[in-house]
Design a protein around this motif. Structure first.
Motif, PDB file in Angstrom:
ATOM      1  N   ASN A  22       0.927  -1.128   0.136  1.00 30.87           N
ATOM      2  CA  ASN A  22      -0.021  -0.001   0.068  1.00 30.87           C
ATOM      3  C   ASN A  22       0.838   1.305   0.096  1.00 30.87           C
ATOM      4  O   ASN A  22       1.597   1.484   1.132  1.00 30.87           O
ATOM      5  N   LEU A  23       1.022   1.930  -1.190  1.00 27.97           N
ATOM      6  CA  LEU A  23       1.626   3.267  -1.203  1.00 27.97           C
ATOM      7  C   LEU A  23       0.712   4.222  -1.614  1.00 27.97           C
ATOM      8  O   LEU A  23       1.096   5.136  -2.391  1.00 27.97           O
ATOM      9  N   ARG A  24      -0.398   4.266  -1.064  1.00 23.11           N
ATOM     10  CA  ARG A  24      -1.326   5.376  -1.587  1.00 23.11           C
ATOM     11  C   ARG A  24      -0.811   6.576  -0.763  1.00 23.11           C
ATOM     12  O   ARG A  24      -0.400   6.645   0.196  1.00 23.11           O
ATOM     13  N   MET A  25      -0.976   7.476  -1.931  1.00 18.39           N
ATOM     14  CA  MET A  25      -0.506   8.921  -1.534  1.00 18.39           C
ATOM     15  C   MET A  25       0.888   8.819  -1.138  1.00 18.39           C
ATOM     16  O   MET A  25       1.074  10.169  -0.409  1.00 18.39           O
ATOM     17  N   ALA A  26       1.667   8.185  -1.397  1.00 19.91           N
ATOM     18  CA  ALA A  26       2.966   8.099  -0.994  1.00 19.91           C
ATOM     19  C   ALA A  26       3.723   8.945  -2.018  1.00 19.91           C
ATOM     20  O   ALA A  26       3.408   9.310  -3.354  1.00 19.91           O
ATOM     21  N   GLY A  60      -1.155  -6.050 -12.097  1.00 22.84           N
ATOM     22  CA  GLY A  60      -2.360  -5.784 -11.301  1.00 22.84           C
ATOM     23  C   GLY A  60      -2.214  -4.578 -10.353  1.00 22.84           C
ATOM     24  O   GLY A  60      -3.263  -4.343  -9.607  1.00 22.84           O
ATOM     25  N   ALA A  61      -1.069  -3.835 -10.663  1.00 17.41           N
ATOM     26  CA  ALA A  61      -1.071  -2.841  -9.680  1.00 17.41           C
ATOM     27  C   ALA A  61      -2.093  -1.521 -10.150  1.00 17.41           C
ATOM     28  O   ALA A  61      -2.473  -1.293 -11.233  1.00 17.41           O
ATOM     29  N   SER A  62      -2.591  -0.866  -9.151  1.00 15.70           N
ATOM     30  CA  SER A  62      -3.212   0.150  -9.174  1.00 15.70           C
ATOM     31  C   SER A  62      -2.676   1.699  -9.136  1.00 15.70           C
ATOM     32  O   SER A  62      -2.096   1.936  -8.286  1.00 15.70           O
ATOM     33  N   LEU A  63      -2.729   2.353 -10.316  1.00 14.19           N
ATOM     34  CA  LEU A  63      -2.016   3.630 -10.445  1.00 14.19           C
ATOM     35  C   LEU A  63      -2.812   4.731 -10.625  1.00 14.19           C
ATOM     36  O   LEU A  63      -2.673   5.632 -11.051  1.00 14.19           O
ATOM     37  N   ASP A  64      -4.047   4.705 -10.390  1.00 11.49           N
ATOM     38  CA  ASP A  64      -4.967   5.553 -10.513  1.00 11.49           C
ATOM     39  C   ASP A  64      -4.728   6.976  -9.746  1.00 11.49           C
ATOM     40  O   ASP A  64      -4.272   6.832  -8.565  1.00 11.49           O
ATOM     41  N   ARG A  65      -4.821   8.039 -10.510  1.00  9.63           N
ATOM     42  CA  ARG A  65      -4.404   9.345 -10.244  1.00  9.63           C
ATOM     43  C   ARG A  65      -2.989   9.383  -9.537  1.00  9.63           C
ATOM     44  O   ARG A  65      -2.834  10.453  -9.002  1.00  9.63           O
ATOM     45  N   ARG A  82      -4.150  -1.308 -13.445  1.00 12.11           N
ATOM     46  CA  ARG A  82      -5.269  -0.116 -13.313  1.00 12.11           C
ATOM     47  C   ARG A  82      -4.898   1.163 -13.335  1.00 12.11           C
ATOM     48  O   ARG A  82      -3.790   1.544 -12.548  1.00 12.11           O
ATOM     49  N   GLY A  83      -5.480   2.211 -14.118  1.00  8.45           N
ATOM     50  CA  GLY A  83      -4.855   3.519 -14.156  1.00  8.45           C
ATOM     51  C   GLY A  83      -3.833   3.718 -14.933  1.00  8.45           C
ATOM     52  O   GLY A  83      -2.902   4.524 -14.601  1.00  8.45           O
ATOM     53  N   ALA A  84      -3.739   2.989 -16.169  1.00 12.13           N
ATOM     54  CA  ALA A  84      -2.418   3.030 -16.772  1.00 12.13           C
ATOM     55  C   ALA A  84      -2.166   4.376 -17.370  1.00 12.13           C
ATOM     56  O   ALA A  84      -1.034   4.702 -17.852  1.00 12.13           O
TER      57      ALA A  84
END
Length: 113
Positions: A22-26, A60-65, A82-84
């Motif tokens: 989890n690297l959200r907003m990192a 499968g990584a999520s790159l959204d925004r 996701r979020g390519a």
């Protein structure tokens, strides 16, 4: 591993298994992923500058925004991200075109029949 909202500078992940990290907003600056498995990594709204990958598995990584500046993703597995569109400006190799292209097609809602 939860590193949401973390600030990582001059960090190298080598020969690691960090699925679902989890690297959200990192904020990542000068980060290297070498032979590291980060399947389904969550980089929602992450700011990534000077990333290099060598044998990293980001399937499968999520790159959204997220935003990527000076990202060299050659050698990384990028299928099913996701979020390519967040990869704008990143460097990929010819071998990665199909995987990233399919992710962009899916993101755009284009159907292939």
């Amino acid at each position: 591993l939860v590193l949401s909202d973390a600030r990582l500078t001059d960090v190298s992940f080598e020969d690691c298994h960090a699925d679902m990290i989890n690297l959200r907003m990192a904020r990542l600056q000068r980060v290297r992923l070498s032979a590291t498995r980060c399947r389904q990594a969550d980089l929602l709204e992450a700011r990534v500058a000077d990333l290099s990958t060598d044998g990293a598995d980001l399937r499968g990584a999520s790159l959204d925004r997220a935003t990527f500046t000076a990202a060299d993703l050659r050698g990384a597995e990028l299928e099913d991200v996701r979020g390519a569109s967040a990869l704008r400006g990143a460097i990929i190799s010819p071998e990665q075109v199909v995987g990233v292209g399919l992710a962009l097609i899916g993101e755009a809602g284009i159907r292939v029949e």
